[in-house]
Scaffold this motif. Structure first.
Motif, PDB file in Angstrom:
ATOM      1  N   THR A  74       0.849  -1.194   0.000  1.00 49.00           N
ATOM      2  CA  THR A  74       0.000   0.000   0.000  1.00 49.00           C
ATOM      3  C   THR A  74       0.887   1.247   0.000  1.00 49.00           C
ATOM      4  N   GLY A 106      -5.983   2.285  -0.270  1.00 46.78           N
ATOM      5  CA  GLY A 106      -6.108   0.851  -0.056  1.00 46.78           C
ATOM      6  C   GLY A 106      -5.711   0.333   1.306  1.00 46.78           C
ATOM      7  N   ILE A 107      -5.382   1.195   2.250  1.00 46.47           N
ATOM      8  CA  ILE A 107      -4.988   0.709   3.584  1.00 46.47           C
ATOM      9  C   ILE A 107      -6.124   0.964   4.560  1.00 46.47           C
ATOM     10  N   ASP A 108      -6.305   0.025   5.498  1.00 49.22           N
ATOM     11  CA  ASP A 108      -7.309   0.277   6.536  1.00 49.22           C
ATOM     12  C   ASP A 108      -6.648   1.020   7.692  1.00 49.22           C
ATOM     13  N   ALA A 109      -7.469   1.679   8.487  1.00 54.58           N
ATOM     14  CA  ALA A 109      -6.975   2.554   9.544  1.00 54.58           C
ATOM     15  C   ALA A 109      -6.102   1.823  10.557  1.00 54.58           C
ATOM     16  N   ALA A 110      -6.472   0.596  10.913  1.00 56.58           N
ATOM     17  CA  ALA A 110      -5.706  -0.150  11.921  1.00 56.58           C
ATOM     18  C   ALA A 110      -4.304  -0.477  11.403  1.00 56.58           C
ATOM     19  N   LYS A 111      -4.187  -0.914  10.164  1.00 49.92           N
ATOM     20  CA  LYS A 111      -2.880  -1.243   9.594  1.00 49.92           C
ATOM     21  C   LYS A 111      -2.031   0.019   9.446  1.00 49.92           C
ATOM     22  N   PHE A 112      -2.669   1.117   9.061  1.00 48.06           N
ATOM     23  CA  PHE A 112      -1.957   2.390   8.946  1.00 48.06           C
ATOM     24  C   PHE A 112      -1.364   2.777  10.301  1.00 48.06           C
ATOM     25  N   GLN A 113      -2.153   2.695  11.365  1.00 46.23           N
ATOM     26  CA  GLN A 113      -1.663   3.040  12.697  1.00 46.23           C
ATOM     27  C   GLN A 113      -0.532   2.110  13.137  1.00 46.23           C
ATOM     28  N   LEU A 140      -5.056   9.380   8.614  1.00 47.85           N
ATOM     29  CA  LEU A 140      -5.225   9.220   7.173  1.00 47.85           C
ATOM     30  C   LEU A 140      -5.961  10.447   6.628  1.00 47.85           C
TER      31      LEU A 140
END
Length: 141
Positions: A74, A106-113, A140
């Motif tokens: 991502t 394409g990234i979800d908030a949890a993975k981004f954090q 994000l």
């Protein structure tokens, strides 16, 4: 890999002044003084060590996070990182507070954090600043 910078100072602490040069030439005879460090909050009269540390931290952090995001599949469209370094007179540098806004399709908030926190812990400048508090506010776009 070594990187270099040179500081030249003339005079005493309060009335003296100096210049900073970097190997890359990004800073060339850039002025710094007691005023630029402790009195001029606008930053228009020159640089100071804390500003340079903040720039290094923000830049290193953004690069480290971009690597982790690409590894995750991502890649970021844009990462806007800033760092605020706190100098407490009589104590020294006590904090570096990173603020990030990421445009990461394409990234979800949890993975981004998760990846943002990993980059905070693993960027080389964060590691070098291990003796101080480092905080992160990542969002994000």
């Amino acid at each position: 890999m070594d990187r270099t910078a040179k500081a030249v100072w003339k005079g005493n602490l309060k009335e003296g002044g100096g210049t900073i040069d970097t190997q890359s030439g990004a800073l060339k005879a850039t002025p710094y003084s007691f005023k630029t460090r402790f009195e001029d909050e606008s930053g228009r009269s020159g640089t100071n060590p804390e500003e340079l540390i903040a720039a290094a931290h923000a830049g290193c952090y953004a690069m480290q996070l971009s690597h982790f995001l690409a590894e995750n599949g991502t890649p970021a469209a844009k990462l806007e990182a800033s760092a605020a370094v706190k100098l407490t007179p009589g104590t020294g540098i006590t904090e570096s507070n990173i603020t990030l806004v990421g445009d990461v399709p394409g990234i979800d908030a949890a993975k981004f954090q998760e990846l943002a926190a990993k980059a905070k812990a693993e960027c080389p400048v964060s590691r070098a600043l291990g003796a101080i508090k480092i905080s992160l506010d990542a969002k994000l776009a």
